[in-house]
Design an enzyme around this catalytic site. Structure first.
Site, PDB file in Angstrom:
ATOM      1  N   ASN A   9     105.999  27.342  19.978  1.00 54.22           N
ATOM      2  CA  ASN A   9     105.618  27.485  18.576  1.00 54.22           C
ATOM      3  C   ASN A   9     106.122  28.846  18.129  1.00 54.22           C
ATOM      4  O   ASN A   9     105.578  29.873  18.518  1.00 54.22           O
ATOM      5  CB  ASN A   9     104.081  27.392  18.460  1.00 54.22           C
ATOM      6  CG  ASN A   9     103.598  27.732  17.068  1.00 54.22           C
ATOM      7  OD1 ASN A   9     104.380  27.829  16.123  1.00 54.22           O
ATOM      8  ND2 ASN A   9     102.283  27.927  16.934  1.00 54.22           N
ATOM      9  N   TRP A  10     107.153  28.834  17.305  1.00 53.63           N
ATOM     10  CA  TRP A  10     107.796  30.103  16.942  1.00 53.63           C
ATOM     11  C   TRP A  10     107.064  30.850  15.832  1.00 53.63           C
ATOM     12  O   TRP A  10     107.463  31.937  15.447  1.00 53.63           O
ATOM     13  CB  TRP A  10     109.261  29.849  16.546  1.00 53.63           C
ATOM     14  CG  TRP A  10     110.099  29.342  17.681  1.00 53.63           C
ATOM     15  CD1 TRP A  10     109.660  29.024  18.948  1.00 53.63           C
ATOM     16  CD2 TRP A  10     111.497  29.078  17.685  1.00 53.63           C
ATOM     17  NE1 TRP A  10     110.706  28.587  19.717  1.00 53.63           N
ATOM     18  CE2 TRP A  10     111.853  28.602  18.972  1.00 53.63           C
ATOM     19  CE3 TRP A  10     112.500  29.195  16.722  1.00 53.63           C
ATOM     20  CZ2 TRP A  10     113.152  28.249  19.310  1.00 53.63           C
ATOM     21  CZ3 TRP A  10     113.798  28.834  17.062  1.00 53.63           C
ATOM     22  CH2 TRP A  10     114.118  28.377  18.336  1.00 53.63           C
ATOM     23  N   LYS A  11     106.045  30.194  15.277  1.00 54.59           N
ATOM     24  CA  LYS A  11     105.240  30.818  14.213  1.00 54.59           C
ATOM     25  C   LYS A  11     106.185  31.389  13.139  1.00 54.59           C
ATOM     26  O   LYS A  11     107.214  30.800  12.858  1.00 54.59           O
ATOM     27  CB  LYS A  11     104.314  31.877  14.817  1.00 54.59           C
ATOM     28  CG  LYS A  11     103.496  31.298  15.985  1.00 54.59           C
ATOM     29  CD  LYS A  11     102.354  32.151  16.424  1.00 54.59           C
ATOM     30  CE  LYS A  11     101.616  31.439  17.554  1.00 54.59           C
ATOM     31  NZ  LYS A  11     100.397  32.127  17.956  1.00 54.59           N
ATOM     32  N   HIS A  95      96.493  24.019  14.053  1.00 53.57           N
ATOM     33  CA  HIS A  95      96.596  25.250  14.852  1.00 53.57           C
ATOM     34  C   HIS A  95      95.487  26.205  14.413  1.00 53.57           C
ATOM     35  O   HIS A  95      95.133  26.248  13.232  1.00 53.57           O
ATOM     36  CB  HIS A  95      97.977  25.878  14.655  1.00 53.57           C
ATOM     37  CG  HIS A  95      98.232  26.990  15.619  1.00 53.57           C
ATOM     38  ND1 HIS A  95      97.720  28.251  15.433  1.00 53.57           N
ATOM     39  CD2 HIS A  95      98.902  27.019  16.800  1.00 53.57           C
ATOM     40  CE1 HIS A  95      98.079  29.020  16.461  1.00 53.57           C
ATOM     41  NE2 HIS A  95      98.795  28.288  17.309  1.00 53.57           N
ATOM     42  N   GLU A  97      95.488  29.198  13.779  1.00 56.30           N
ATOM     43  CA  GLU A  97      95.875  30.105  12.682  1.00 56.30           C
ATOM     44  C   GLU A  97      95.801  29.379  11.336  1.00 56.30           C
ATOM     45  O   GLU A  97      95.555  30.002  10.304  1.00 56.30           O
ATOM     46  CB  GLU A  97      97.275  30.679  12.959  1.00 56.30           C
ATOM     47  CG  GLU A  97      97.213  31.721  14.075  1.00 56.30           C
ATOM     48  CD  GLU A  97      98.472  31.847  14.915  1.00 56.30           C
ATOM     49  OE1 GLU A  97      99.543  31.386  14.501  1.00 56.30           O
ATOM     50  OE2 GLU A  97      98.363  32.420  16.029  1.00 56.30           O
ATOM     51  N   GLU A 165      94.031  25.339  22.996  1.00 50.90           N
ATOM     52  CA  GLU A 165      94.397  26.741  22.828  1.00 50.90           C
ATOM     53  C   GLU A 165      93.144  27.555  22.493  1.00 50.90           C
ATOM     54  O   GLU A 165      92.728  27.595  21.324  1.00 50.90           O
ATOM     55  CB  GLU A 165      95.403  26.891  21.685  1.00 50.90           C
ATOM     56  CG  GLU A 165      96.677  26.117  21.878  1.00 50.90           C
ATOM     57  CD  GLU A 165      97.829  26.702  21.065  1.00 50.90           C
ATOM     58  OE1 GLU A 165      98.813  27.086  21.665  1.00 50.90           O
ATOM     59  OE2 GLU A 165      97.694  26.801  19.835  1.00 50.90           O
ATOM     60  N   GLY A 171      97.810  35.220  21.646  1.00 52.47           N
ATOM     61  CA  GLY A 171      98.432  36.495  21.295  1.00 52.47           C
ATOM     62  C   GLY A 171      97.668  37.712  21.769  1.00 52.47           C
ATOM     63  O   GLY A 171      97.927  38.830  21.314  1.00 52.47           O
ATOM     64  N   SER A 210      98.624  32.944  25.454  1.00 55.94           N
ATOM     65  CA  SER A 210      99.135  33.992  26.348  1.00 55.94           C
ATOM     66  C   SER A 210      99.802  33.426  27.608  1.00 55.94           C
ATOM     67  O   SER A 210      99.697  34.009  28.684  1.00 55.94           O
ATOM     68  CB  SER A 210      98.024  34.992  26.697  1.00 55.94           C
ATOM     69  OG  SER A 210      97.621  35.692  25.526  1.00 55.94           O
ATOM     70  N   GLY A 231     103.541  30.642  22.362  1.00 58.11           N
ATOM     71  CA  GLY A 231     103.864  31.353  21.111  1.00 58.11           C
ATOM     72  C   GLY A 231     104.724  32.564  21.438  1.00 58.11           C
ATOM     73  O   GLY A 231     105.910  32.450  21.731  1.00 58.11           O
ATOM     74  N   GLY A 232     104.084  33.720  21.438  1.00 53.25           N
ATOM     75  CA  GLY A 232     104.807  34.970  21.699  1.00 53.25           C
ATOM     76  C   GLY A 232     105.577  34.949  22.984  1.00 53.25           C
ATOM     77  O   GLY A 232     106.650  35.478  23.081  1.00 53.25           O
TER      78      GLY A 232
HETATM   79  P1  13P Z   1     100.683  33.027  22.340  1.00 56.63           P
HETATM   80  O1  13P Z   1     101.562  32.386  23.393  1.00 56.63           O
HETATM   81  O2  13P Z   1     101.394  34.113  21.595  1.00 56.63           O
HETATM   82  O3  13P Z   1      99.359  33.429  22.864  1.00 56.63           O
HETATM   83  O4  13P Z   1     100.421  31.889  21.226  1.00 56.63           O
HETATM   84  C1  13P Z   1      99.991  30.646  21.612  1.00 56.63           C
HETATM   85  C2  13P Z   1     100.048  29.759  20.430  1.00 56.63           C
HETATM   86  O5  13P Z   1      99.399  29.992  19.439  1.00 56.63           O
HETATM   87  C3  13P Z   1     100.924  28.580  20.510  1.00 56.63           C
HETATM   88  O6  13P Z   1     100.667  27.696  19.466  1.00 56.63           O
END
Ligand code: 13P
Length: 232
Positions: A9-11, A95, A97, A165, A171, A210, A231-232
């Site tokens: 997920n590149w956000k 998600h 977020e 998640e 993150g 993470s 994500g990150g």
């Molecule tokens: P991180 O890998 O940055 O913790 O993010 C996870 C995420 O939100 C994937 O959707």
């Protein structure tokens, strides 16, 4: 045997050039004996070019969100009809977020899941507890309740993926252990099987929060966790 998924997920990261560069690098590095489904979720503005770019590769493309309506006066929103047209196979729904910053309730998530199915998309339904919910309700209660809410009220269920998640792990560098992810996956799978039948109970359940190169193997080795959402 459920096929593993490794999803990114590149956000709100990576412009057009960075998207193309990353995909080229990813395609170059795919092993010949790849035994997992690779999914990338770039930003909306780079979705079409990313879908074209990976067309003849084992990579598939996901959107990070969609609106539940077919079309209409919803400034800034994207409908599932547009996504499926441009070659998107998956869509992230709910998600944390989106739940946190865009007030997406369980009802909205449920409506988006229905809309995704209507347009032939596979929803990756994101569920997870906050730190406060973890401390007061334990680890499984909220993700199980969110899963049931997302899947309830549909006449029939289409294909879906659940991404567990924990909000406290996204993150933050705090990661659930593979054992914790397994326990929650088991609880989610049990609830799906009991409420929606054995076939839906065979849906894939991912872990996200993470996940890094140095801890991903523990999740992928698990028989309960069917992959990761990074994500990150
Ligand atoms: P991180 O890998 O940055 O913790 O993010 C996870 C995420 O939100 C994937 O959707």
């Amino acid at each position: 045997m459920r096929h593993k998924i490794v999803a990114g997920n590149w956000k709100m990261h990576k412009n057009a050039e960075e998207t193309e560069d990353f995909l080229n690098e990813l395609i170059d590095q795919l092993p010949d004996d790849l035994n997992a489904e690779i999914i990338v979720a770039p930003t909306f503005v780079n979705l079409a070019s990313a879908a074209d770019h990976v067309e003849f590769t084992p990579i598939t493309v996901a959107a990070q969100n969609m609106h539940q309506a077919e079309s209409g006066a919803y400034t800034g929103e994207i409908s599932g009809a547009f996504l499926s047209k441009l070659g998107c196979k998956f869509v992230l729904i709910g998600h944390s977020e989106r739940r946190q910053y865009h007030s997406e309730s369980d009802e909205v998530v449920q409506a988006k899941v229905a809309a995704a199915w209507k347009h032939g998309l596979v929803p990756i339904i994101c569920v997870g507890e906050t730190l406060e919910e973890l401390e007061t309700q334990g680890q499984s209660a909220v993700p199980v309740a969110q899963t049931i809410a997302a899947l309830s009220g549909h006449e029939t269920l289409g294909e879906f993926v659940i991404a567990y998640e924990p909000v406290w792990a996204i993150g933050t560098g705090k990661v659930a252990t593979p054992q914790e992810a397994e326990e929650v996956s088991k609880a989610i799978r049990k609830a799906i099987t009991e409420n929606f039948g054995a076939e839906s109970g065979q849906s894939r359940i991912l872990y996200g929060g993470s996940v890094k190169a140095n801890n991903v193997a523990g999740f992928l080795a698990s028989g309960e966790v069917d992959g990761v959402l990074v994500g990150g």
